[in-house]
Design an enzyme around this catalytic site. Structure first.
Site, PDB file in Angstrom:
ATOM      1  CG  ASP A 134      -2.005   0.999   1.170  1.00 34.10           C
ATOM      2  OD1 ASP A 134      -3.123   0.659   0.764  1.00 34.10           O
ATOM      3  OD2 ASP A 134      -1.718   2.168   1.520  1.00 34.10           O
ATOM      4  CG  ASN A 149      -4.479  11.481  -5.103  1.00 32.87           C
ATOM      5  OD1 ASN A 149      -3.912  11.725  -6.163  1.00 32.87           O
ATOM      6  ND2 ASN A 149      -5.159  10.388  -4.886  1.00 32.87           N
ATOM      7  CG  ASP A 196      -4.257   9.050 -11.950  1.00 34.08           C
ATOM      8  OD1 ASP A 196      -4.666   8.541 -10.880  1.00 34.08           O
ATOM      9  OD2 ASP A 196      -4.989   9.607 -12.780  1.00 34.08           O
ATOM     10  CD  GLU A 203      -4.473   4.228  -1.132  1.00 30.39           C
ATOM     11  OE1 GLU A 203      -5.434   4.201  -1.938  1.00 30.39           O
ATOM     12  OE2 GLU A 203      -4.566   4.636   0.042  1.00 30.39           O
TER      13      GLU A 203
END
Lengths: 331, 116
Positions: free
Chosen positions: A174, A182, A191, A217
């Site tokens: 993770d 973000n 992304d 993620e």
């Protein structure tokens, strides 16, 4: 021929039929294997995973119906199309065959043109189904397999590892503080991070390993024929590569990820669900142990114990963590 | 019942339907070469009353003969298999059906070499 030959398994008690089919189908770009009994045929099907099975209904011992039922019961062989070869074309037999999952019937003696056409048709459908199934199982952003594929593959791999008594490991990973990334740098950068993590996972693993985007993620890698210790080494390599990666647009930024690693022997039960649960618990321990680390499922309790006093991740410092090394992996 | 389409009389060769299929010729020849051995197995199974074995042999011949272009042999084998499977046939009937099959097997030929 440019295309890879399709493989066909013939299960028929008569060797004459094996020979006949080999000759009759030899210009169809297919590789034919044959088996003379139901029981042996099932085993060959599991080994070969052919693109098509031609199955005789009327065999001494195990009948074609029983063979088909067993093939359709096994996740390894359930998707393989089966064409029945039958002597008498009674409709009750056909109904029973289709209900059990056969895709087609060919009656003996074979009409050669019809046999070839039915084989071609079954192989064509098989190819399309495979392609569609594959597309439905690929993650659009990263090009890795998606969770559906992981879940399916893990069931297959667990059953194969148990059958052959071979090791099987799973890495769950993770990205650390992904939400912050973000929020701070924007979704396009988020992304980009996910794509780079995917690249690293693919590059640092073998072709036979199955790398997936598990969701958000979170990533997972199935490592067949791999011990827990070797999988930890792989995870550690991925962790270090990501940590050292220099981001073109943010060259002072250090993105990290946490890893939980387990294997079939460490999971509480030898099932796919239990293996995932075990890797998840190790990943959770890695997060709570301070992130940017690899935790082995068999050492997860001690790691978590050591760090439980520092509380949950909510109040963790803003700056990316300094390189920590998991309790088990030497620097 | 046992009239051979392209084989006049009851004693001429029974020619494979694939006689002019070059793809199949070698295979049919091999099959015909092995028929005497099968005939022997049929007869010895019958003589030693191994009915399960006789059933297996007739079952295989039924499938194989059809595939190699000998539908009349396939029919005869099916007849014998049927009698054995149902348990309805008495030993005389079984022997007659077997002899019929044996006779056809002996006359089987891969191509029109000798007949007309």
């Amino acid at each position: 021929m440019a295309e890879v030959a399709s493989t066909i398994l013939v299960i028929d008690d008569s060797v004459d039929i094996h020979r006949l089919l080999k000759i009759r189908l030899r210009d169809q770009n297919v590789a034919i294997s044959s088996s003379s009994s139901g029981q042996d045929g099932i085993e060959r099907a599991r080994e070969l995973l052919p693109d098509l099975i031609l199955l005789d209904i009327d065999m001494p011992g195990m009948s074609g119906f029983e063979v088909l039922a067993e093939l359709k019961h096994d996740p390894l062989t359930v998707e393989i199309p089966v064409i029945f070869l039958s002597g008498s074309g009674g409709s009750t037999n056909k109904v029973k065959g289709f209900d059990l999952g056969a895709v087609d019937f060919v009656t003996k003696p074979f009409d050669i043109a019809e046999l070839r056409a039915r084989v071609r048709s079954a192989l064509r459908t098989r190819k399309l189904v495979k392609m569609l199934a594959q597309r439905a199982q690929v993650d659009g952003l990263t090009g890795l397999w998606n969770r559906t594929h992981l879940d399916e593959q893990l069931v297959c791999q667990v059953s194969q590892a148990r059958r052959h008594d071979t090791p099987l490991a799973l890495i769950m990973s993770d990205v650390d503080k992904f939400k912050n990334l973000n929020d701070t740098h924007g979704h396009p950068f988020g992304d980009q991070v996910l794509q780079e993590v995917a690249n690293i996972l693919v590059e640092e693993t073998r072709d036979s390993d199955i790398s997936c985007r598990y969701g958000g993620e979170e990533f997972a890698v199935i490592l067949p024929m791999t011990s827990l210790a070797d999988a930890v080494t792989v995870a550690e390599r991925c962790r270090q590569t990501l940590e050292a990666y220099v981001w073109a647009s943010h060259d002072d930024l250090c993105v990290t990820a946490s890893f939980g690693v387990t294997d079939l022997g460490t999971a509480e039960e030898p099932t796919a669900a239990s293996v995932i649960k075990s890797a998840d618990a190790a990943l959770y321990a890695a997060k709570h142990g301070g992130r940017n680390r690899v935790v082995r499922a068999d050492e997860e309790h001690s790691t978590r114990g050591d760090c439980s006093s520092s509380g949950g991740g909510g109040a963790a410092s803003e700056s990316p963590a300094q390189p920590h090394h998991g309790s088990s992996s030497a620097a | 019942m046992q009239d051979q389409q392209s084989n006049p009389g009851n004693s001429g060769p029974v020619v494979s339907e694939f006689a002019d299929d070059p793809d199949m010729l070698e295979l049919v020849e091999m099959f015909v070469d092995e028929l005497p051995q099968r005939v022997q197995s049929l007869q010895s199974s019958f003589e030693s009353q191994m009915m399960d074995e006789l059933l297996r042999l007739s079952h295989q011949l039924k499938g194989a003969c059809g595939g190699y272009g000998f539908p009349s042999l396939s029919e005869a084998a099916a007849e014998l298999e049927g009698l054995l499977k149902s348990g309805a046939g008495d030993p005389g009937q079984i022997e007659a059906a077997m002899n019929e099959l044996v006779d056809l097997c002996r006359r089987a030929s891969p191509g029109p070499g000798q007949g007309d």
